[in-house]
Design a protein around this motif. Structure first.
Motif: not given
Lengths: 176, 143
Positions: A5-27
């Motif tokens: 949804x929010x990341x529909x415009x991102x590439x697959x690699x960017x989406x992975x990085x987005x997820x990693x950043x969310x995980x970092x923020x969650x920590x």
């Protein structure tokens, strides 16, 4: 991590990085929530913290017309703090709407509506913009004249109630 | 999510390697295999108790809390830690978010010494039951 949804415009690699950043923020956010006193939290707490992070970022991106790629640049904690401030501002803008609705209901003599509005008033005291922005701490018993749109997380929507005379009211939409 | 779990086990092992340097002074060290078992034990215990944890987790603090106990020996150090870790997460789940880790670890140490190192004894009790047995009603602010 559920970033579609929010990341529909991102590439697959960017989406992975987005997820990693969310995980970092969650920590980081979990440590803030526990004030460094606990290394672990309940799964439900972590899910709620993550939903709050996602919603806050989404609202911030929308208000500032920013791309989700913004999360991939710089310090994500700075971005999250800015997003929390955005949520606080949006809640602040909703309060006058609520107060106007309360003034209108004095003429309605509708118990269901009165009780719902009273419950929404509690929202402003109980709503946690920092850790649980995706949770809506109030009950809605009053029947909406139109089906409220649901979405990912919680969003404030202005709806015409259909009440005679018509007025706009911000209704919280429960998270999906 | 799976990628992060694998990285976390590696982080756990690295944290335990650092702990070895301190515990060696007490005659207690962990082998690589034991560290991996503890890392896996951490994942199991978190899954069993429905908890999420970041960073190095509770193990370094748990080792710090226990390592100078007179009731520890090298032969069962790894096994004791594995059991103590599981006990900690169960008690943490029972205690809720209001009890800080350091208070729970301090109590675990007192209970461990009180049981003369018999960690299996502690596994048989809930936190509430054990605190009642030891007549502890308040969490010590200095813990």
């Amino acid at each position: 991590m559920g970033c579609r949804g929010l990341t529909a415009a991102l590439t697959a690699e960017e989406t992975l990085e987005y997820g990693a950043r969310l995980w970092q923020l969650l920590a980081w956010q979990t440590e803030r929530y526990t004030m460094g006193e606990s290394t672990s939290v309940r799964k439900e707490t972590a899910q709620a913290l993550l939903a709050s992070i996602r919603l806050s970022l989404e609202l911030h991106f929308r208000e500032r017309d920013l791309s989700p790629r913004t999360l991939l640049e710089g310090d994500p904690t700075v971005l999250l703090r800015a997003a929390e401030e955005t949520v606080r501002r949006q809640v602040g803008r909703t309060r006058p709407l609520y107060q106007r609705a309360c003034r209108c209901v004095l003429r309605a003599e509708n118990r269901s509506l009165e009780e719902t509005l009273r419950s929404i008033g509690g929202f402003f005291r109980a709503y946690d913009t920092q850790f649980f922005a995706a949770e809506v701490p109030c009950d809605i018993d009053y029947q909406l004249c139109r089906r409220a749109e649901t979405g990912d997380g919680t969003s404030w929507s202005r709806r015409e109630s259909g009440w005679p005379g018509g007025w706009s009211l911000a209704w919280p939409v429960p998270p999906v | 999510m799976e990628e992060h779990l694998t990285n976390r086990q590696t982080e756990t092992v690295r944290a335990l390697e650092a702990c070895n340097q301190k515990t060696a002074a007490f005659g207690l060290t962990l082998t690589g295999e034991e560290m991996e078992a503890l890392a896996e034990g951490r994942e199991r215990a978190l899954a069993d108790t429905g908890r999420v944890e970041f960073g190095d987790g509770i193990l370094p603090a748990l080792i710090d809390a226990l390592c100078d106990s007179p009731y520890l020996q090298q032969s069962d150090w790894a096994e004791t830690l594995l059991s103590a870790q599981a006990v900690f997460y169960h008690w943490k789940e029972e205690a809720g978010d209001l009890v800080p880790d350091r208070a729970l670890l301090a109590f675990l140490r007192r209970a461990f010494d009180g049981a003369r190192g018999a960690i299996s004894y502690l596994e048989g009790f809930s936190l509430k039951e054990l605190r009642e047995r030891k007549e502890e009603t308040q969490w010590d602010a200095e813990d």
